[in-house]
Write an enzyme that holds these catalytic residues in place. Structure first.
Site, short mmCIF file in Angstrom:
data_model
loop_
_atom_site.label_atom_id
_atom_site.label_comp_id
_atom_site.label_asym_id
_atom_site.label_seq_id
_atom_site.Cartn_x
_atom_site.Cartn_y
_atom_site.Cartn_z
N GLY A 6 5.75 11.42 -33.23
CA GLY A 6 6.34 12.47 -33.67
C GLY A 6 7.52 11.98 -34.63
O GLY A 6 8.15 11.09 -34.14
N ARG A 41 -0.32 9.17 -35.25
CA ARG A 41 -0.85 8.84 -34.06
C ARG A 41 -1.98 8.23 -34.03
O ARG A 41 -2.97 9.09 -34.43
CB ARG A 41 -0.74 10.15 -32.97
CG ARG A 41 0.64 10.67 -32.91
CD ARG A 41 0.72 11.55 -31.70
NE ARG A 41 2.28 12.20 -31.51
CZ ARG A 41 2.67 13.30 -32.05
NH1 ARG A 41 1.90 14.03 -32.79
NH2 ARG A 41 3.78 13.68 -31.57
N ASP A 91 7.36 6.66 -26.47
CA ASP A 91 6.73 6.06 -25.34
C ASP A 91 5.27 5.48 -25.97
O ASP A 91 5.02 4.18 -25.85
CB ASP A 91 6.16 6.98 -24.32
CG ASP A 91 7.12 7.11 -23.31
OD1 ASP A 91 8.05 6.25 -23.15
OD2 ASP A 91 6.86 8.15 -22.51
N THR A 112 12.58 9.71 -30.83
CA THR A 112 11.86 10.84 -30.33
C THR A 112 13.19 11.95 -29.98
O THR A 112 14.22 11.82 -29.19
CB THR A 112 11.12 10.74 -29.09
OG1 THR A 112 10.81 11.84 -28.26
CG2 THR A 112 11.76 9.99 -28.04
N ASP A 167 12.87 14.19 -27.92
CA ASP A 167 12.63 14.86 -26.48
C ASP A 167 13.84 13.87 -25.82
O ASP A 167 14.23 14.62 -24.58
CB ASP A 167 11.28 14.26 -26.02
CG ASP A 167 10.35 15.43 -26.47
OD1 ASP A 167 10.78 16.33 -27.37
OD2 ASP A 167 9.18 15.01 -26.36
N ASP A 223 13.49 11.35 -23.97
CA ASP A 223 12.73 11.30 -22.77
C ASP A 223 12.58 9.70 -22.18
O ASP A 223 11.58 9.32 -21.64
CB ASP A 223 11.52 12.10 -22.92
CG ASP A 223 10.56 11.39 -23.79
OD1 ASP A 223 10.97 10.61 -24.61
OD2 ASP A 223 9.38 11.88 -23.83
N ARG A 278 7.70 18.67 -23.65
CA ARG A 278 6.51 18.82 -22.84
C ARG A 278 6.89 18.70 -21.41
O ARG A 278 6.65 18.96 -20.47
CB ARG A 278 5.51 18.43 -23.25
CG ARG A 278 4.53 19.10 -24.31
CD ARG A 278 3.32 18.50 -24.49
NE ARG A 278 3.41 17.11 -25.38
CZ ARG A 278 2.86 17.21 -26.89
NH1 ARG A 278 2.18 18.09 -27.39
NH2 ARG A 278 3.03 16.01 -27.55
#
Ligand code: F6P
Length: 320
Positions: free
Chosen positions: A11, A72, A103, A125, A127, A129, A171
């Protein structure tokens, strides 16, 4: 090392362009040739590669998205895909790679690294994360985007004495929701990491209404449920009028914040220095406001630890 490649994968995040710009400039400063690889690992396998010029990065620091595009790729994960990528890297005489992504991107980099390609990873990212680094590029902009949208949504909710429930990205990781919940702010924040029964949320919204607080704001991370489902639940179980909004890509686009531009620039300058010293298999991050690099395998293995104390603070602040 005199010839390096750079790609963005997964992303997109605001700040990727700032990262590409810093890589090219730091590379040129070290008399390196910087090859831009388009469309992530997919483009690498297909040889979509072009030598970058100074002019390619003019006026891009303030742009969201990525001038190198992103993708991706499932094929890259296969042995055939990997071997194709290795052939291209050797055909283009690329001695080292900088890859920017999350990741999945890091796992791809590890596969190349295990085959002897010096790769340095940059966390990109929204996120946030990735456990080995305090922040990832794009997170700050995403939180700011959400914060600004919440303020607009609140204006119209307040005008109608309605409750708003805003669904944000994330997510598995609720960091965007948590930060936006504190800064937005929200009365209720629903995250994938915390079990918060909707029944309890409904009760809080009813109590707010009873004590004369006719407008409330709820933020729900996509990993904790859908805004439309939550709104339906509230309308079916209470007399509260609630409107769902899903922010979607609004939060991933737009001008990167100063923080993200700075983070991207510092991280990529450091990445180029690592490659200049022939040092690969590293992931660059930031910890306690200092740029760090760690072995790539450690970065991938690091578990993303949820910040419970920040969540507790958010709960305390939103109580009143
Ligand atoms: O990984 C970043 C992220 O923005 C997630 O928060 C989101 O779930 C996902 O990407 C959606 O990405 P896409 O729609 O591009 O598949």
């Amino acid at each position: 090392m005199k010839r390096i490649g750079i790609l963005t994968s997964g992303g997109d995040t605001p700040g990727m362009n700032a990262a590409i710009r810093a890589t090219l400039k730091a590379g040129l400063d070290k008399q390196m040739t910087v090859m831009g690889i388009y469309h992530g690992y997919q483009g690498l396998m297909e040889g979509r590669i072009k030598q970058m010029q100074y002019s390619d990065v003019h006026n891009i620091i303030d742009r969201g998205g990525t001038i190198l595009r992103t993708a991706r790729s499932e094929v890259f994960k296969t042995p055939e895909g990997l071997s194709r990528a290795l052939q291209i890297i050797s055909a283009y005489d690329i001695e080292g790679l900088i890859v920017i992504g999350g990741d999945g991107t890091f796992c791809g980099a590890r596969a190349l690294s295990e085959k002897g390609v010096p790769v340095v990873c940059i966390p990109g990212t929204i996120d946030n994360d990735m456990g080995y680094t305090d922040f990832t590029i794009g997170f700050d902009t995403a939180v700011n985007n959400v914060m600004h949208e919440i303020s607009k949504i609140r204006d119209t909710m307040r005008a109608h004495d309605r409750v708003g429930v805003v669904e944000v990205m994330g997510r598995q990781c609720g960091d965007i929701a948590l930060w936006a919940g504190i800064t937005g702010p929200a009365d209720i924040t629903l995250l994938p990491e915390v079990d918060y029964p909707w029944e309890k949320a409904a009760q809080k919204l009813v109590e707010n209404k009873l004590r004369g607080r006719l407008t409330s704001m709820v933020i729900i991370a996509e990993g904790a449920g859908k805004a439309v489902d939550f709104a339906k639940y509230i309308e079916e179980n209470t007399d509260v009028e609630i409107k769902p909004v899903t922010l979607g890509y609004i939060q991933r686009g737009g001008n990167p914040s100063a923080q993200d531009r700075m983070l991207a620039t510092k991280m990529c300058v450091h990445a180029v220095e690592l490659l200049d010293e022939n040092c690969g298999g590293r992931a660059v991050g930031i910890r306690d406001n200092k740029i760090i690099d760690v072995p790539l395998s450690d970065a991938i293995a690091a578990k993303d630890v949820f910040d419970h104390s920040l969540y507790n603070m958010s709960e305390m602040i939103s109580k009143f």
